[in-house]
Design a protein around this motif. Structure first.
Motif, PDB file in Angstrom:
ATOM      1  N   LYS A  66       0.841  -1.199   0.000  1.00  0.00           N
ATOM      2  CA  LYS A  66       0.000   0.000   0.000  1.00  0.00           C
ATOM      3  C   LYS A  66       0.874   1.245   0.000  1.00  0.00           C
ATOM      4  N   ASP A  67       0.437   2.224  -0.766  1.00  0.00           N
ATOM      5  CA  ASP A  67       1.073   3.538  -0.768  1.00  0.00           C
ATOM      6  C   ASP A  67      -0.058   4.557  -0.673  1.00  0.00           C
ATOM      7  N   GLY A  68      -0.344   4.980   0.559  1.00  0.00           N
ATOM      8  CA  GLY A  68      -1.506   5.833   0.770  1.00  0.00           C
ATOM      9  C   GLY A  68      -2.770   5.029   0.518  1.00  0.00           C
ATOM     10  N   SER A  69      -3.605   5.529  -0.394  1.00  0.00           N
ATOM     11  CA  SER A  69      -4.842   4.814  -0.720  1.00  0.00           C
ATOM     12  C   SER A  69      -4.673   3.880  -1.916  1.00  0.00           C
ATOM     13  N   ASN A  70      -3.463   3.835  -2.469  1.00  0.00           N
ATOM     14  CA  ASN A  70      -3.213   3.015  -3.660  1.00  0.00           C
ATOM     15  C   ASN A  70      -2.573   1.679  -3.285  1.00  0.00           C
ATOM     16  N   LEU A  71      -2.820   0.692  -4.110  1.00  0.00           N
ATOM     17  CA  LEU A  71      -2.262  -0.641  -3.910  1.00  0.00           C
ATOM     18  C   LEU A  71      -1.432  -1.004  -5.135  1.00  0.00           C
ATOM     19  N   TYR A  72      -0.239  -1.528  -4.899  1.00  0.00           N
ATOM     20  CA  TYR A  72       0.660  -1.949  -5.969  1.00  0.00           C
ATOM     21  C   TYR A  72       1.070  -3.395  -5.733  1.00  0.00           C
ATOM     22  N   GLN A  73       1.672  -3.993  -6.769  1.00  0.00           N
ATOM     23  CA  GLN A  73       2.072  -5.395  -6.661  1.00  0.00           C
ATOM     24  C   GLN A  73       3.457  -5.610  -7.254  1.00  0.00           C
ATOM     25  N   TYR A  74       4.103  -6.645  -6.782  1.00  0.00           N
ATOM     26  CA  TYR A  74       5.375  -7.074  -7.359  1.00  0.00           C
ATOM     27  C   TYR A  74       5.455  -8.593  -7.265  1.00  0.00           C
ATOM     28  N   VAL A  75       6.343  -9.178  -8.048  1.00  0.00           N
ATOM     29  CA  VAL A  75       6.511 -10.624  -8.055  1.00  0.00           C
ATOM     30  C   VAL A  75       7.709 -10.972  -7.178  1.00  0.00           C
TER      31      VAL A  75
END
Length: 202
Positions: A66-75
């Motif tokens: 999570k970065d603030g209200s955003n969600l990111y992904q990585y492998v």
């Protein structure tokens, strides 16, 4: 080594929004399958099979930040996953299935696998968060179980194991959003919706 971070795909964003509305761990985003194999398989080999499936499918390696209200992904890299096993004296495994139905998943625990052995059968209980799997990918895992089990029995080489990846879909969607076609499509739907009375939108 720094890992490449990706935005969520459009389907993942919809799933994440549902998670936000209904709360972390909501079963609305859980998918479960029970696969019955009509013979008792070798327990160690079936555990190895499930880990081989986890190893070659990069969707099992997805991690979310999570970065603030955003969600990111990585492998992430593959790490061996201990697989729970259970043994029953009869083919009635309803207790194990009910327990698995109540198992909570979250962005920190995205999937769970349990192997159940009875005198005449073997079962694979597999539960996944919808953000890394759908019904089609669950069926693919079911097909891989038989395929990989037999390949491991024959000690086939690493090249024999197909390695499906989620990354081409992520990159294909990113390319589309950066293309002129996306701008044309977006303007079409903006104009189309603008001409629909608001009472028909909701």
């Amino acid at each position: 080594m720094k890992k490449e971070v990706y935005e969520l795909t459009n389907p993942q964003k919809n799933i994440w929004e549902l998670e936000q509305i209904n709360g972390d761990g909501t079963p609305i985003n859980h998918i479960m399958s029970v696969l019955k194999l009509n013979r008792k398989l070798d327990e160690d080999l079936l555990v190895k099979t499930m880990n081989k499936i986890i190893e070659v499918n990069d969707s099992f390696h997805l991690k979310f930040i999570k970065d603030g209200s955003n969600l990111y992904q990585y492998v992430d890299e593959y790490h061996y996953v201990p697989i729970e096993t259970k043994h029953f004296d009869t083919d009635d495994i309803s207790v194990a299935i009910e327990e698995y139905q109540n198992l909570e998943l979250s962005l920190n625990k995205l999937f769970s696998i349990c192997l159940v052995f009875t005198p005449c059968s073997s079962y694979v209980l597999y539960k996944s968060h919808h953000i890394i799997a759908d019904a089609w990918s669950m069926s693919q895992v079911a097909e891989q179980i038989k395929d990989f089990y037999e390949k491991l029995q024959r000690n086939e080489s690493e090249e024999a194991f197909e390695k499906p990846s989620y990354l081409p879909f992520i990159n294909r969607e990113k390319t589309y959003y950066e293309s002129n076609k996306f701008n044309i499509d977006e303007q079409f739907w903006i104009d189309y919706v603008a001409n629909i009375p608001s009472t028909k939108l909701f």
